[in-house]
Design an enzyme around this catalytic site. Structure first.
Site, PDB file in Angstrom:
ATOM      1  N   HIS A   1      -4.639   1.597   7.272  1.00  0.00           N
ATOM      2  CA  HIS A   1      -3.296   2.173   7.414  1.00  0.00           C
ATOM      3  C   HIS A   1      -3.076   3.286   6.387  1.00  0.00           C
ATOM      4  CE1 HIS A   1       1.305   1.538   7.805  1.00  0.00           C
ATOM      5  NE2 HIS A   1       1.165   2.335   6.766  1.00  0.00           N
ATOM      6  N   GLU A   2      -3.474   3.024   5.138  1.00  0.00           N
ATOM      7  CA  GLU A   2      -3.254   4.018   4.076  1.00  0.00           C
ATOM      8  C   GLU A   2      -4.164   5.233   4.258  1.00  0.00           C
ATOM      9  OE1 GLU A   2      -0.631   3.634   2.546  1.00  0.00           O
ATOM     10  OE2 GLU A   2      -0.370   1.512   2.978  1.00  0.00           O
TER      11      GLU A   2
ATOM     12  N   HIS B   1      -2.775   7.682   6.621  1.00  0.00           N
ATOM     13  CA  HIS B   1      -1.751   8.573   6.048  1.00  0.00           C
ATOM     14  C   HIS B   1      -2.384   9.880   5.556  1.00  0.00           C
ATOM     15  CE1 HIS B   1       2.101   6.514   6.043  1.00  0.00           C
ATOM     16  NE2 HIS B   1       1.571   5.397   5.570  1.00  0.00           N
TER      17      HIS B   1
ATOM     18  N   GLN C   1       2.958  10.158   0.995  1.00  0.00           N
ATOM     19  CA  GLN C   1       4.267   9.495   1.086  1.00  0.00           C
ATOM     20  C   GLN C   1       5.161   9.808  -0.115  1.00  0.00           C
ATOM     21  OE1 GLN C   1       2.381   5.465   2.051  1.00  0.00           O
ATOM     22  NE2 GLN C   1       4.305   5.354   3.154  1.00  0.00           N
TER      23      GLN C   1
ATOM     24  N   GLY D   1       0.834  -1.194   0.000  1.00  0.00           N
ATOM     25  CA  GLY D   1       0.000   0.000   0.000  1.00  0.00           C
ATOM     26  C   GLY D   1       0.867   1.243   0.000  1.00  0.00           C
TER      27      GLY D   1
ATOM     28  N   CYS E   1       5.751   0.142   7.203  1.00  0.00           N
ATOM     29  CA  CYS E   1       5.371   1.282   6.367  1.00  0.00           C
ATOM     30  C   CYS E   1       6.562   1.628   5.485  1.00  0.00           C
ATOM     31  CB  CYS E   1       5.015   2.469   7.267  1.00  0.00           C
ATOM     32  SG  CYS E   1       4.535   3.942   6.351  1.00  0.00           S
ATOM     33  N   LEU E   2       6.292   1.912   4.214  1.00  0.00           N
ATOM     34  CA  LEU E   2       7.402   2.238   3.303  1.00  0.00           C
ATOM     35  C   LEU E   2       8.095   3.526   3.724  1.00  0.00           C
ATOM     36  CD1 LEU E   2       5.865   1.229  -0.153  1.00  0.00           C
ATOM     37  CD2 LEU E   2       7.530  -0.024   1.234  1.00  0.00           C
TER      38      LEU E   2
HETATM   39 NI    NI Z   1       2.462   3.497   5.586  1.00  0.00          NI
END
Ligand code: NI
Length: 172
Positions: A136-137, A140, A50, A45, A94-95
């Site tokens: 989660h996304e 963000h 991000q 995701g 998380c990226l």
């Molecule tokens: Ni994340």
């Protein structure tokens, strides 16, 4: 085109993103770039903030864990409209916070409404990993990271590691 992923801590990751008013070709191509960036990372995701764009857009594909065919989802203005009382715990990452993982408790099932890449309204009940990933996304888009669910000490420890990592990357 692959985009650069912003690493925590960064003020852009703490901001609330603006709703998408018009689905332009520019936004559609941003969504394609985000999918490419996510698959390349690899991740399941990614949210627009991000990659430095403060607009309500997320992409996700959690299909790969089930031997299922890929399912790249593009969601503009995603909204959780119902959540189960039942919860689920997943070890999240998380990226924007590479190599740090922690258990997070969230509603097990969520009904989500969004606009797809053609601007058509969609809704679906997500379960399992999909449910966690989409929540989660969407977080963000409200400037919230998974570490915000952790105890302060654990959160500070992860943030310190990230500060150190970013310093090393800047020097490299
Ligand atoms: Ni994340």
């Amino acid at each position: 085109m692959k985009r650069n992923i912003i690493l925590h801590p960064d003020p852009r990751l703490k901001k609330t993103s603006a709703p998408v008013a018009d689905l332009s070709d520019e936004l559609r191509s941003l969504a394609d770039d985000m999918l490419e960036t996510m698959y390349h990372a690899p991740g399941i995701g990614l949210a627009a903030p991000q990659v430095g764009i403060l607009q309500r857009l997320i992409v996700a594909d959690c299909a790969k864990d089930d031997d299922a065919p890929p399912r790249p989802l593009v969601m503009f203005n995603p909204q959780v409209i119902a959540s189960s009382d039942e919860t689920n715990v997943y070890e999240e990452g998380c990226l924007s916070i590479p190599e740090q993982f922690a258990d997070v408790t969230r509603p097990a099932d969520v009904e989500v409404r969004w606009l797809d890449r053609d601007g058509k309204e969609q809704s679906e009940v997500f379960t399992g990993l999909w449910a966690t990933c989409v929540q989660h996304e969407i977080d963000h888009l409200d400037g919230k990271l998974f570490i915000d669910y952790l105890k302060p000490l654990k959160r500070q420890m992860i943030t310190r590691k990230m500060v150190k990592l970013k310093r090393e990357l800047a020097r490299a």
